[in-house]
Design an enzyme around this catalytic site. Structure first.
Site, PDB file in Angstrom:
ATOM      1  CG  HIS A 139      -2.241  -0.771   0.743  1.00 20.86           C
ATOM      2  ND1 HIS A 139      -2.183  -2.034   0.216  1.00 20.86           N
ATOM      3  CD2 HIS A 139      -3.538  -0.426   0.745  1.00 20.86           C
ATOM      4  CE1 HIS A 139      -3.401  -2.435  -0.088  1.00 20.86           C
ATOM      5  NE2 HIS A 139      -4.255  -1.474   0.231  1.00 20.86           N
ATOM      6  CG  ASP A 200      -7.061   7.670   9.392  1.00 28.33           C
ATOM      7  OD1 ASP A 200      -7.188   7.624  10.630  1.00 28.33           O
ATOM      8  OD2 ASP A 200      -6.761   8.703   8.773  1.00 28.33           O
ATOM      9  CD  GLU A 311      -7.817  10.982  11.716  1.00 23.42           C
ATOM     10  OE1 GLU A 311      -8.279  11.195  10.581  1.00 23.42           O
ATOM     11  OE2 GLU A 311      -7.136   9.962  11.987  1.00 23.42           O
TER      12      GLU A 311
HETATM   13  P1  FAD Z   1       4.306  -1.651   2.002  1.00 22.70           P
HETATM   14  O1  FAD Z   1       3.745  -0.591   1.152  1.00 22.70           O
HETATM   15  O2  FAD Z   1       4.299  -3.005   1.459  1.00 22.70           O
HETATM   16  O3  FAD Z   1       5.796  -1.247   2.456  1.00 22.70           O
HETATM   17  C1  FAD Z   1       6.106   0.063   2.874  1.00 22.70           C
HETATM   18  C2  FAD Z   1       7.623   0.214   3.084  1.00 22.70           C
HETATM   19  O4  FAD Z   1       8.008  -0.536   4.220  1.00 22.70           O
HETATM   20  C3  FAD Z   1       8.455  -0.326   1.925  1.00 22.70           C
HETATM   21  O5  FAD Z   1       9.632   0.411   1.823  1.00 22.70           O
HETATM   22  C4  FAD Z   1       8.771  -1.744   2.362  1.00 22.70           C
HETATM   23  O6  FAD Z   1       9.948  -2.228   1.766  1.00 22.70           O
HETATM   24  C5  FAD Z   1       8.894  -1.574   3.859  1.00 22.70           C
HETATM   25  N1  FAD Z   1       8.465  -2.762   4.595  1.00 22.70           N
HETATM   26  C6  FAD Z   1       7.320  -3.459   4.471  1.00 22.70           C
HETATM   27  N2  FAD Z   1       7.301  -4.455   5.369  1.00 22.70           N
HETATM   28  C7  FAD Z   1       8.451  -4.377   6.056  1.00 22.70           C
HETATM   29  C8  FAD Z   1       9.035  -5.128   7.113  1.00 22.70           C
HETATM   30  N3  FAD Z   1       8.402  -6.172   7.641  1.00 22.70           N
HETATM   31  N4  FAD Z   1      10.241  -4.764   7.575  1.00 22.70           N
HETATM   32  C9  FAD Z   1      10.892  -3.697   7.061  1.00 22.70           C
HETATM   33  N5  FAD Z   1      10.403  -2.965   6.063  1.00 22.70           N
HETATM   34  C10 FAD Z   1       9.191  -3.291   5.564  1.00 22.70           C
HETATM   35  N6  FAD Z   1      -0.372   5.727   7.290  1.00 22.70           N
HETATM   36  C11 FAD Z   1      -0.509   6.295   8.494  1.00 22.70           C
HETATM   37  O7  FAD Z   1       0.461   6.508   9.189  1.00 22.70           O
HETATM   38  N7  FAD Z   1      -1.743   6.627   8.983  1.00 22.70           N
HETATM   39  C12 FAD Z   1      -2.886   6.376   8.275  1.00 22.70           C
HETATM   40  O8  FAD Z   1      -3.961   6.664   8.760  1.00 22.70           O
HETATM   41  C13 FAD Z   1      -2.764   5.773   7.007  1.00 22.70           C
HETATM   42  N8  FAD Z   1      -3.858   5.476   6.273  1.00 22.70           N
HETATM   43  C14 FAD Z   1      -3.712   4.872   5.059  1.00 22.70           C
HETATM   44  C15 FAD Z   1      -4.860   4.565   4.310  1.00 22.70           C
HETATM   45  C16 FAD Z   1      -4.736   3.929   3.093  1.00 22.70           C
HETATM   46  C17 FAD Z   1      -5.963   3.604   2.311  1.00 22.70           C
HETATM   47  C18 FAD Z   1      -3.448   3.615   2.585  1.00 22.70           C
HETATM   48  C19 FAD Z   1      -3.302   2.963   1.258  1.00 22.70           C
HETATM   49  C20 FAD Z   1      -2.314   3.938   3.294  1.00 22.70           C
HETATM   50  C21 FAD Z   1      -2.438   4.576   4.544  1.00 22.70           C
HETATM   51  N9  FAD Z   1      -1.323   4.910   5.304  1.00 22.70           N
HETATM   52  C22 FAD Z   1      -1.471   5.478   6.536  1.00 22.70           C
HETATM   53  C23 FAD Z   1       0.036   4.720   4.782  1.00 22.70           C
HETATM   54  C24 FAD Z   1       0.589   3.388   5.174  1.00 22.70           C
HETATM   55  O9  FAD Z   1       0.952   3.380   6.540  1.00 22.70           O
HETATM   56  C25 FAD Z   1       1.839   3.084   4.373  1.00 22.70           C
HETATM   57  O10 FAD Z   1       1.548   3.184   3.016  1.00 22.70           O
HETATM   58  C26 FAD Z   1       2.382   1.701   4.686  1.00 22.70           C
HETATM   59  O11 FAD Z   1       3.652   1.609   4.125  1.00 22.70           O
HETATM   60  C27 FAD Z   1       1.540   0.646   4.067  1.00 22.70           C
HETATM   61  O12 FAD Z   1       1.813  -0.588   4.661  1.00 22.70           O
HETATM   62  P2  FAD Z   1       2.071  -1.892   3.803  1.00 22.70           P
HETATM   63  O13 FAD Z   1       1.983  -2.995   4.773  1.00 22.70           O
HETATM   64  O14 FAD Z   1       1.213  -1.984   2.611  1.00 22.70           O
HETATM   65  O15 FAD Z   1       3.580  -1.619   3.422  1.00 22.70           O
END
Ligand code: FAD
Length: 562
Positions: A139, A200, A311
């Site tokens: 994400h 969120d 918020e």
């Molecule tokens: P990914 O997108 O898969 O990875 C993100 C980064 O972290 C990459 O660099 C990846 O290599 C690294 N990574 C992933 N897993 C690990 C691991 N286990 N160890 C080390 N590195 C790792 N963020 C907020 O803070 N507050 C919010 O309210 C919020 N709301 C959101 C709502 C939506 C609809 C979306 C799409 C995103 C939101 N986000 C929010 C952002 C979100 O926290 C980040 O996009 C987060 O990176 C997504 O998590 P993911 O598991 O999909 O990680």
């Protein structure tokens, strides 16, 4: 499982200090010599590693990388599996603008799968440019979890350990870092002990949000998610498996929290829990004056007896706004709410929530009335709703389901998240909403303050210097074929204007989920913290193997942008 870190100059200096009293002057002399030597060694390794971190290896070609990836990796044995086909999913993310194809995807079953592959890549040394990215739920917005011609580790396959809950005075749950927060919520509610801090949207992984911060409306009580973790297990860029916490391997613990995946792959996390409320009073109210709105928001996040969630969002040029709310909220004063006209105005919506258990419901209404009486919102615009705790936490998923049905979830998301110091918020709002953003038909704009006085210090997260700063999130969705205001081109150009204003150094504004292309921009983002970030990179991932999609320490990848 844990292993000690490689010997670091700082460790040696500390060890010398411990015995100084016994050996007196002799050791003081040795220590001076040792320090001088260590500085030389450190500078030498810094110079070598600087070359590792920022340049191409002259002999590596894309063909050799491909052949290494296919032949050697294919021969490795994993408890999970490695795949060289059907990799398209790993070249996509929520942002849907960057598509970097990896050479392989590892679906790990155990921590040793992750450690083996990182050790293997580390041992290739400078003979290879192979890089590794952990992918949580994908994400990210700008390819941060992708690895062009590298290996993506699909963290959701890792189910080790099974979630295990512990009660007592400081309850916690041990989870695999590939676990989705929504699964933790459902499992933890069976024990009445959910995590304290959320994002969120909950269909994100633990490792993904801890690598950023995990900020939302609950941060006023508990800080972001990186504040609410007791211990981590991390596999470093050298393939070492390390347990870290505030007391053990503290530098690594702080490095990976908010560390953008640069120092290691988080494989397990110990997350703080609290007793669960059953129900939530969810409240919205409008303001037409930003100063009043900001004063009320800041009052709410600074008082001890307040709401559990604060918020807010900005409304630009909307018609029939309050009517749209009626499907899920009830107006406190239906007649006056009917008379309110939102057309064309710039409005600020406060969104707050109070948790409760039904047996306390008489008191809760009184408490809420008292808290609301201290605020100066437009009285006719107070709307309220009673929802379950799960429903408020998983609220964005309801929109996701609807958008997916309409084919509007997997569109490009050119989001922009900024952290604006309190001392500059009025200037920011006046410029951005007075002169740049005239319309927000492409998505919501969140705005709320957080107070970082109780946040854990020393992590890799970069925030403004002020204790109170605002999260401003432009959450745009671009309509695929639109050339209008909801089209990608228009939104990107608007983001560029906002960024060009925000990057004036005197404002002290920082990007959240930061995205830059050059090392100079990253240096400016980190400011005085760059040295520590760089030093940690040298310690834990000296070959710059990890999370190449963040584009901080590049090894000459040809990025493909759509
Ligand atoms: P990914 O997108 O898969 O990875 C993100 C980064 O972290 C990459 O660099 C990846 O290599 C690294 N990574 C992933 N897993 C690990 C691991 N286990 N160890 C080390 N590195 C790792 N963020 C907020 O803070 N507050 C919010 O309210 C919020 N709301 C959101 C709502 C939506 C609809 C979306 C799409 C995103 C939101 N986000 C929010 C952002 C979100 O926290 C980040 O996009 C987060 O990176 C997504 O998590 P993911 O598991 O999909 O990680």
């Amino acid at each position: 499982m844990s292993s000690s870190l490689a010997i670091h100059p700082v460790h040696v200096v500390l060890t010398v200090s411990k015995y100084e009293m016994v050996f007196g002057e002799y050791l003081t002399f040795i220590r001076q010599k040792t320090r001088a030597l260590l500085i030389l060694v450190f500078l030498h390794s810094f110079m070598i590693n600087r070359i590792y971190l920022s340049s191409n290896h002259p002999f590596a070609t894309p063909q050799t990388i491909e052949s290494i990836a296919h032949s050697s990796l294919a021969e490795m044995r994993f408890e999970g599996r490695i795949s060289f086909e059907n990799l398209e999913f790993a070249a996509r993310d929520f942002g849907n603008r960057y598509h970097l194809m990896p050479s392989a995807v590892l679906h790990p079953k155990s921590v040793s799968d992750i450690s083996s592959i990182l050790r293997y890549v580390y041992d290739l040394g400078l003979s290879s440019e192979l890089k590794v990215a952990a992918r949580g739920h994908g994400h990210s917005l700008e390819g941060q979890a992708q690895a062009y011609r590298g290996v993506v580790i699909s963290m959701e396959s890792l189910r080790d350990p099974e979630m295990s809950f512990h009660g007592g005075k400081h309850p916690y749950v041990d989870v695999s870092a590939g676990e989705l927060w929504i699964n933790i919520l459902h499992e933890s509610l069976k024990r009445g002990l959910p995590p304290r801090s959320w994002t969120d949207y909950l269909h994100l992984t633990v490792g993904g949000t801890l690598s950023n911060a995990g900020i939302s409306g609950q941060a006023l009580r508990h800080g972001p998610q990186i504040n609410n973790v007791y211990q981590l297990q991390v596999v470093t860029g050298r393939g070492e498996v390390v347990t870290c916490s505030d007391k053990q391997n503290t530098d690594l613990f702080h490095a990976v929290l908010g560390g953008l995946g640069q120092f290691g792959i988080i494989t397990q996390a110990r997350i703080a829990l609290e007793p669960a409320p059953k129900m939530v009073k969810w409240i919205r109210a409008l303001y037409s004056d930003f100063s009043t709105f900001a004063r009320d928001q800041e009052h709410l996040i600074s008082s001890n007896n307040s709401f559990d969630y604060v918020e807010g969002f900005i409304i630009i040029n909307r018609t029939g706004l309050l009517n749209n709310w009626r499907s899920s909220f009830s107006p406190k004063d239906p007649i006056r709410a009917d008379q309110f006209n939102s057309d064309g105005k710039l409005l600020f919506c406060l969104e707050i929530a109070k948790y409760y258990n039904p047996r306390e419901s008489d008191n809760i209404d009184q408490d809420i009335d008292t808290l609301l009486s201290e605020l100066s919102y437009i009285r006719s615009t107070l709307f309220m709703s009673e929802v379950s705790y799960v429903n408020i936490l998983d609220r964005v998923h309801v929109s996701e389901v609807k958008l997916r049905e309409e084919g509007l979830w997997e569109v490009p998301h050119p989001w922009l998240n900024l952290l604006v110091p309190r001392s500059r918020i009025h200037e920011f709002v006046a410029e951005v909403f007075g002169n740049i953003v005239k319309d927000m038909s492409s998505g919501p704009v969140l705005i709320y303050p957080v107070n970082k006085t109780r946040w854990r210090s020393g992590t890799s997260l970069i925030t403004p210097d002020d204790d109170v700063f605002y999260m401003i999130a432009f959450l745009s969705s671009a309509m695929p074929s639109s050339t209008g205001k909801d089209g990608l081109k228009h939104i990107l150009s608007q983001n560029k204007k906002i960024l060009s204003f925000s990057q004036r150094p005197y404002l002290g504004i920082k990007q959240y989920l930061p995205h830059y292309s050059t090392e100079e921009e990253w240096e400016a983002h980190f400011g005085p913290h760059w040295e520590v970030f760089y030093r940690r990179k040298l310690s834990y991932d000296p070959l710059a193997i990890l999370a190449p999609g963040q584009r901080i320490f590049r090894r000459g990848i040809a990025y493909v942008q759509q």
